[in-house]
Write an enzyme that holds these catalytic residues in place. Sequence first.
Site, short mmCIF file in Angstrom:
data_model
loop_
_atom_site.label_atom_id
_atom_site.label_comp_id
_atom_site.label_asym_id
_atom_site.label_seq_id
_atom_site.Cartn_x
_atom_site.Cartn_y
_atom_site.Cartn_z
N SER A 116 20.26 32.85 15.32
CA SER A 116 21.15 32.82 15.83
C SER A 116 20.66 32.57 17.30
CB SER A 116 21.65 33.83 16.03
OG SER A 116 22.48 34.43 17.24
N TYR A 140 24.96 28.75 21.93
CA TYR A 140 26.50 29.14 22.66
C TYR A 140 25.49 28.26 23.67
CZ TYR A 140 27.31 32.56 19.13
OH TYR A 140 28.25 33.61 18.41
N THR A 166 27.83 26.40 18.53
CA THR A 166 29.11 27.18 18.13
C THR A 166 30.11 26.72 19.34
OG1 THR A 166 27.83 28.55 17.19
CG2 THR A 166 30.19 29.65 17.83
N LYS A 260 29.57 23.85 15.45
CA LYS A 260 30.18 25.21 14.40
C LYS A 260 31.48 25.62 14.85
CE LYS A 260 27.68 28.81 12.86
NZ LYS A 260 28.74 30.48 13.11
N HIS A 284 34.02 31.70 12.13
CA HIS A 284 33.06 32.76 12.34
C HIS A 284 32.96 34.03 11.46
CE1 HIS A 284 30.57 33.27 16.25
NE2 HIS A 284 30.43 34.38 15.87
C1 LIG Z 1 26.71 39.85 12.22
C2 LIG Z 1 27.59 38.17 12.28
C3 LIG Z 1 27.23 38.17 13.55
C4 LIG Z 1 26.39 36.78 13.91
N1 LIG Z 1 26.09 35.98 14.53
C5 LIG Z 1 26.77 34.67 15.17
C6 LIG Z 1 25.88 34.04 15.80
O1 LIG Z 1 24.85 34.17 17.05
N2 LIG Z 1 26.24 32.74 15.96
C7 LIG Z 1 27.48 32.27 15.24
O2 LIG Z 1 27.53 31.00 15.29
N3 LIG Z 1 27.36 32.48 14.34
C8 LIG Z 1 27.71 34.15 14.27
N4 LIG Z 1 28.20 34.61 13.13
C9 LIG Z 1 29.29 33.90 12.27
C10 LIG Z 1 27.80 32.86 10.80
O3 LIG Z 1 27.63 32.17 11.55
C11 LIG Z 1 29.23 32.75 9.72
O4 LIG Z 1 29.78 31.75 10.72
C12 LIG Z 1 29.83 33.37 9.38
O5 LIG Z 1 29.15 35.47 8.67
C13 LIG Z 1 30.47 33.36 8.04
O6 LIG Z 1 30.67 34.21 6.74
P1 LIG Z 1 30.44 34.91 6.51
O7 LIG Z 1 29.28 36.20 6.65
O8 LIG Z 1 31.78 35.19 5.46
O9 LIG Z 1 29.43 34.16 4.95
C14 LIG Z 1 27.99 36.05 12.98
C15 LIG Z 1 28.55 36.73 11.91
C16 LIG Z 1 28.13 38.04 11.66
C17 LIG Z 1 28.52 38.81 10.12
O1 LIG Z 2 28.97 39.03 16.65
C1 LIG Z 2 28.97 37.68 16.25
O2 LIG Z 2 29.85 37.28 15.52
C2 LIG Z 2 28.38 36.79 17.68
O3 LIG Z 2 28.36 35.54 16.55
C3 LIG Z 2 27.44 37.35 18.92
C4 LIG Z 2 26.02 37.24 18.27
C5 LIG Z 2 25.57 37.56 19.84
C6 LIG Z 2 26.48 38.23 20.70
C7 LIG Z 2 27.58 38.53 20.71
C8 LIG Z 2 28.68 37.67 19.38
#
Ligand SMILES: Cc1cc2nc3c(=O)[nH]c(=O)nc-3n(C[C@H](O)[C@H](O)[C@H](O)COP(=O)(O)O)c2cc1C
Ligand SMILES: O=C(O)C(=O)c1ccccc1
Length: 396
Positions: A116, A140, A166, A260, A284
């Site tokens: 990330s 991002y 993303t 994504k 997401h």
């Molecule tokens: C706690 C958390 C933080 C996430 N942070 C990001 C992120 O920083 N960037 C991003 O593109 N997706 C982020 N995602 C989405 C994940 O990349 C992914 O799309 C998603 O977790 C997939 O679903 P699953 O948790 O059901 O496997 C985040 C998801 C979670 C649960």
């Molecule tokens: O929490 C998230 O899903 C996420 O993608 C994110 C990551 C960093 C800051 C804020 C949101």
Amino acid sequence: MPPPSATPHDLSCLHLRDLERIAADCMDRQTRDYYNEGADASMTLAENHTAYNKYRIRPRVLRDVSRVNPSASVLDFTASCPIGVAPTAMQCLAHPDGEIATAAACKEAGVAMGLSSFATKSLEDVKAAGGDTARVLQLYLFEEREESARLIRRARKAGYKAVFLTVDTPVLGRRNLEIKNKFKLPPHLRIANFADGANGEGKEEKSGDSEAGYTEGEKRVMPRGPVTFHSHAANPTLEWGRDITWLKKECGEDMKVYVKGVATAEDALLAIKYGVDGIVVSNHGGRQLDGALATVDALPEIVEAVQKKIPVHVDGGIRHGTDVFKALALGADFVWIGRPVLWGLAYKGKEGVDLCLRLISDEFKLCMALAGVTSVKDISKDYLVKIDRSGFVSRL
Ligand SMILES: Cc1cc2nc3c(=O)[nH]c(=O)nc-3n(C[C@H](O)[C@H](O)[C@H](O)COP(=O)(O)O)c2cc1C
Ligand SMILES: O=C(O)C(=O)c1ccccc1
């Protein structure tokens, strides 16, 4: 590869659902809620899982499955299985080793990892721990374009092979528990990969800090204490033409550009039109638009539209090897898992991620053997039926 074993090793944790339960007790409430919740009423979060139940597998028999090969190609890399670790923010909330532990587990398992933008370890250190498996930097695209450009340059230099832009966060979804808990990054953690510029809360580090990979004089942004990073993750100004063109140019020949967060055939076709190298069908993890289609329900129209012109990946709600098999049978080339890895980290750091990856990859191998498939490329819709609410079964 020997035949898959049906007997995992950690008897307290035989399924990712066990891991979820065990990990819940290893996290403080703020972290647990931040990781696990979905947007609003969490309808899409729930459907990401339940949508897989609409499909059943049609196993074929009397095929020699003494050798099952679950390996799959992703981003010019032969991974041990078609399952990668999705980029999730702030992994040091789960365990002090954070993204380094995840990367080390991925390296050992031969599993691709996405990092990330909002990681709590530097992308250079993660690359060092993950080696060839640390392939993807999730991006991002900030309104301060130079901030993103700097990150891309560092990723190229460190040897990342792709950027996942993303695109499902033009604004941040509403997460009620995050609001209720007044979610903040604890003061001892920092968002590791930013140079200063935005909110002025950055604490200057001494120069020559190799861990962070900064040149002298650069400062960090958003590292400690109360942070305003949400406004950074969301950028409402992004659009196909200008921004994808810019990103492709910044990434050059060295890094592929995936988007994504695609959820429709229309956007998949636009991705192709603008020269994107691949897409990740994602909502997401149900954290953005509640009421959006479950990803496995969005997948068929996208696969149909793309016609194999570019790779189609999917994430969201994948919790068992049979889910992986179903996603591939519906035409996905690769899948990513998010939260289960965070649960593994919270449970036992690297060892917990090892366990998580072993569970789901063993299940996938077992599923292949029991379905009569020895190679990932042979998994097709012939192995699936859809079952409707009244129990009517139809071929795909
Ligand atoms: C706690 C958390 C933080 C996430 N942070 C990001 C992120 O920083 N960037 C991003 O593109 N997706 C982020 N995602 C989405 C994940 O990349 C992914 O799309 C998603 O977790 C997939 O679903 P699953 O948790 O059901 O496997 C985040 C998801 C979670 C649960
Ligand atoms: O929490 C998230 O899903 C996420 O993608 C994110 C990551 C960093 C800051 C804020 C949101």
